[in-house]
Write an enzyme that holds these catalytic residues in place. Structure first.
Site, short mmCIF file in Angstrom:
data_model
loop_
_atom_site.label_atom_id
_atom_site.label_comp_id
_atom_site.label_asym_id
_atom_site.label_seq_id
_atom_site.Cartn_x
_atom_site.Cartn_y
_atom_site.Cartn_z
N ARG A 1 0.93 -0.66 0.25
CA ARG A 1 -0.13 -0.15 -0.13
C ARG A 1 1.06 1.50 -0.19
NH1 ARG A 1 -4.98 -2.10 0.48
NH2 ARG A 1 -5.17 -3.76 1.29
N ASP A 2 0.36 2.30 -0.77
CA ASP A 2 0.88 3.00 -0.92
C ASP A 2 1.09 4.32 0.29
OD1 ASP A 2 2.13 5.56 -3.71
OD2 ASP A 2 1.91 6.50 -1.18
N ASN B 1 4.28 6.84 -13.50
CA ASN B 1 5.17 7.40 -13.72
C ASN B 1 6.57 7.51 -14.79
OD1 ASN B 1 3.05 8.86 -13.42
ND2 ASN B 1 3.29 8.67 -11.51
N VAL C 1 10.10 7.95 -6.66
CA VAL C 1 11.24 6.98 -7.15
C VAL C 1 10.89 6.26 -7.65
CG1 VAL C 1 11.01 4.50 -5.47
CG2 VAL C 1 9.53 6.57 -4.60
N HIS D 1 7.10 1.43 -11.18
CA HIS D 1 5.82 0.84 -10.40
C HIS D 1 5.36 1.04 -10.43
CE1 HIS D 1 8.09 5.55 -9.21
NE2 HIS D 1 6.51 5.55 -9.01
N MET D 2 4.12 0.48 -10.29
CA MET D 2 3.08 0.67 -11.12
C MET D 2 1.64 0.79 -10.07
SD MET D 2 0.25 -2.38 -13.62
CE MET D 2 1.19 -2.39 -15.17
N HIS D 3 1.31 1.87 -9.96
CA HIS D 3 0.45 2.75 -9.53
C HIS D 3 -1.22 2.09 -9.20
CE1 HIS D 3 2.24 6.18 -7.55
NE2 HIS D 3 3.05 6.08 -8.46
P1 AMP Z 1 5.82 8.05 -8.16
O1 AMP Z 1 5.66 9.58 -7.86
O2 AMP Z 1 5.21 7.47 -9.20
O3 AMP Z 1 7.55 7.59 -8.15
O4 AMP Z 1 4.70 7.04 -6.78
C1 AMP Z 1 6.15 7.09 -5.35
C2 AMP Z 1 4.82 6.86 -4.35
O5 AMP Z 1 5.88 6.45 -3.57
C3 AMP Z 1 3.66 8.03 -4.21
O6 AMP Z 1 2.90 7.72 -4.17
C4 AMP Z 1 5.35 7.62 -2.23
O7 AMP Z 1 3.85 7.88 -1.47
C5 AMP Z 1 5.02 6.35 -2.60
N1 AMP Z 1 5.97 6.26 -1.69
C6 AMP Z 1 7.68 6.81 -0.59
N2 AMP Z 1 7.50 5.97 0.23
C7 AMP Z 1 6.94 5.53 0.41
C8 AMP Z 1 6.39 3.81 1.66
N3 AMP Z 1 7.89 4.05 2.59
N4 AMP Z 1 5.93 2.77 1.27
C9 AMP Z 1 4.62 2.90 0.76
N5 AMP Z 1 4.76 4.10 -0.62
C10 AMP Z 1 5.74 5.22 -0.47
#
Ligand code: AMP
Length: 114
Positions: free
Chosen positions: A29-30, A87, A96, A100-102
């Site tokens: 989970r995000d 993204n 990050v 990763h796939m949301h």
């Molecule tokens: P992006 O902006 O597409 O790179 O998405 C990165 C996502 O990682 C964001 O939605 C953050 O909220 C999520 N995120 C960052 N750190 C963590 C963590 N430790 N555990 C879970 N999700 C995270």
């Protein structure tokens, strides 16, 4: 990758709320959910961005979609619908740099995205 947050999560070095995992990928989970269901699906293998996907990564990329289907069913959102987002780089909002796939669901998601 030593300094990669998501590599550390997939190795269990940083805690996460894991909803699915197998030999190739892990989903959790995000931490800052943008919808009632917001899960991140990542390959265990470090791939920084979509731009870094190699031909040999096609199988694992396909597995992300298969996992998304399974997780959507687990979360009970398959029929109502969900959105899958990847993204790539700064202008798309990637923060990050481990691909990763949301999976977002549980509310009406507007289009076009912001
Ligand atoms: P992006 O902006 O597409 O790179 O998405 C990165 C996502 O990682 C964001 O939605 C953050 O909220 C999520 N995120 C960052 N750190 C963590 C963590 N430790 N555990 C879970 N999700 C995270």
């Amino acid at each position: 990758m030593h300094d990669c947050l998501f590599c550390k999560i997939q190795k269990g070095e940083i805690p996460a709320d894991i909803v699915f995992q197998d030999d190739d990928l892990i989903a959790f989970r995000d931490v800052n959910p943008q919808a009632p269901t917001h899960v991140l699906i990542i390959p265990r293998q470090h791939i920084a961005t979509v731009n870094d996907i190699a031909g040999s990564d096609e199988t694992i990329m396909g597995k992300l979609f298969s996992a998304a289907k399974i997780i959507a069913a687990q979360e009970g959102v398959s029929d109502d619908g969900y959105r899958l987002v990847v993204n790539c780089n700064a202008q798309a909002g990637q923060t990050v740099f481990h691909i990763h796939m949301h999976l977002l669901a549980g509310r009406n998601l507007s289009w076009p995205p912001g």
